[in-house]
Every structure is written in structure tokens, then in C-alpha cells.
Design a protein around this motif. Sequence first.
Motif, mmCIF file in Angstrom:
data_model
loop_
_atom_site.group_PDB
_atom_site.id
_atom_site.type_symbol
_atom_site.label_atom_id
_atom_site.label_comp_id
_atom_site.label_asym_id
_atom_site.label_seq_id
_atom_site.Cartn_x
_atom_site.Cartn_y
_atom_site.Cartn_z
ATOM 1 N N MET A 82 0.834 -1.207 0.000
ATOM 2 C CA MET A 82 0.000 0.000 0.000
ATOM 3 C C MET A 82 0.866 1.253 0.000
ATOM 4 N N MET A 83 1.973 1.221 0.717
ATOM 5 C CA MET A 83 2.899 2.364 0.708
ATOM 6 C C MET A 83 3.438 2.603 -0.699
ATOM 7 N N ILE A 84 3.832 1.529 -1.370
ATOM 8 C CA ILE A 84 4.343 1.654 -2.737
ATOM 9 C C ILE A 84 3.245 2.165 -3.668
ATOM 10 N N ALA A 85 2.030 1.659 -3.528
ATOM 11 C CA ALA A 85 0.914 2.102 -4.368
ATOM 12 C C ALA A 85 0.621 3.587 -4.153
ATOM 13 N N MET A 86 0.675 4.046 -2.913
ATOM 14 C CA MET A 86 0.415 5.463 -2.631
ATOM 15 C C MET A 86 1.495 6.360 -3.235
ATOM 16 N N VAL A 87 2.728 5.906 -3.224
ATOM 17 C CA VAL A 87 3.807 6.682 -3.841
ATOM 18 C C VAL A 87 3.571 6.790 -5.346
#
Length: 176
Positions: A82-87
Motif C-alpha cells: 500500500m505504501m508503494i501504491a500510494m507513492v
Amino acid sequence: MSDWIKAINPMATIGTEAEALRAARASAIAIFIGVAFGIVGVVVMMNGGMEAMQSAVAAQSAGADAQVASMTGAIVEFTLYMMIAMVVIQLILGFVQWVKPNLVIPILFIVLVVYGLGSTLLGQVMAGQMDVPETAMNTAWMTALGIAVMVIELMLHIAGVRGASALRKFRDAQAY
């Protein structure tokens, strides 16, 4: 350079379409700053943060049943993805705001930044009270840097709203 300093100032007057465009793009700059901070967060998470989060989740679910305890690895992995997707989403929205400045993206990010500031500060105030753990998940430097980044982003997004608003007025005036 002084044109950009004036553009990122949320209180500067906007007199031309070029100034309005630069001010509207200040919001894109804020998003790119958020992307850089997000990448730092992903790197921290991949270099020891996942293990620390997994042990914290395991400690929180120590009294829970075995099924909940077995999900800690999946929770940590999902958080990283999710962190990667938000970036990636922020990066896309930053490029959209840079290429075609509009009013919606800066307003959306103002709401998100204010929410982030409020929840971060409230989390710090509430630490150790009631059932809130005494130690934060993030290190102190990461929390302080996050607050500083969000304050800078807020100022730039406000400048972006003012710039996009002025840009629309300039373009509407040219249409008549």
C-alpha cells in the motif's frame, strides 16, 4: 529563481498568467516532495521496518487467537504494498498537476495533509493514554521529518489553489 520563490509563497500576489501557472505548479512540487518522503518511508520499511512492525503487531495480538496472530506477516506485507501504491498514485497526480494544473488536486491534497497532520499530532499527544501504545511505530526523526514535510506541503498546496484559481480567471478573461 526569484519567480519560483514568489510562486511558492502562499501570500504573494499573482499578477500574470505565468505567475499563476508557476503558483499552480507549486502544488505539484509539494506532491513530489511527498513522493520523496514516501520513498524514504518505503526504504525504511524494507530495511528493518517490516520486522519491527511485525513484532509490534504480534505483541498487540498476543492475547488473540492463533488465526489473528498468523496474519501478522500478511498485514505487514500489505502495508508495504500500500505504501508503494500510494507513492505511485502521488507521482501520477503530481505529473497531472504539473502538466495540466487544476483546482481539484491541490484541494484534495490540502484535505489529506491536514488530516495527516492532525492524526500525527493527535497520535503523539495520545501516546501512553488509555489503550494507545506508549511508543510510536515510527522513529522520532521520521515523525519530526513527516510533520515538517506536511507543513511545507500544506503551504505549497495553498499556493497551488491560489495559482489554479488565478489561472482559471486569466484563461476565462482571455476567452471573452
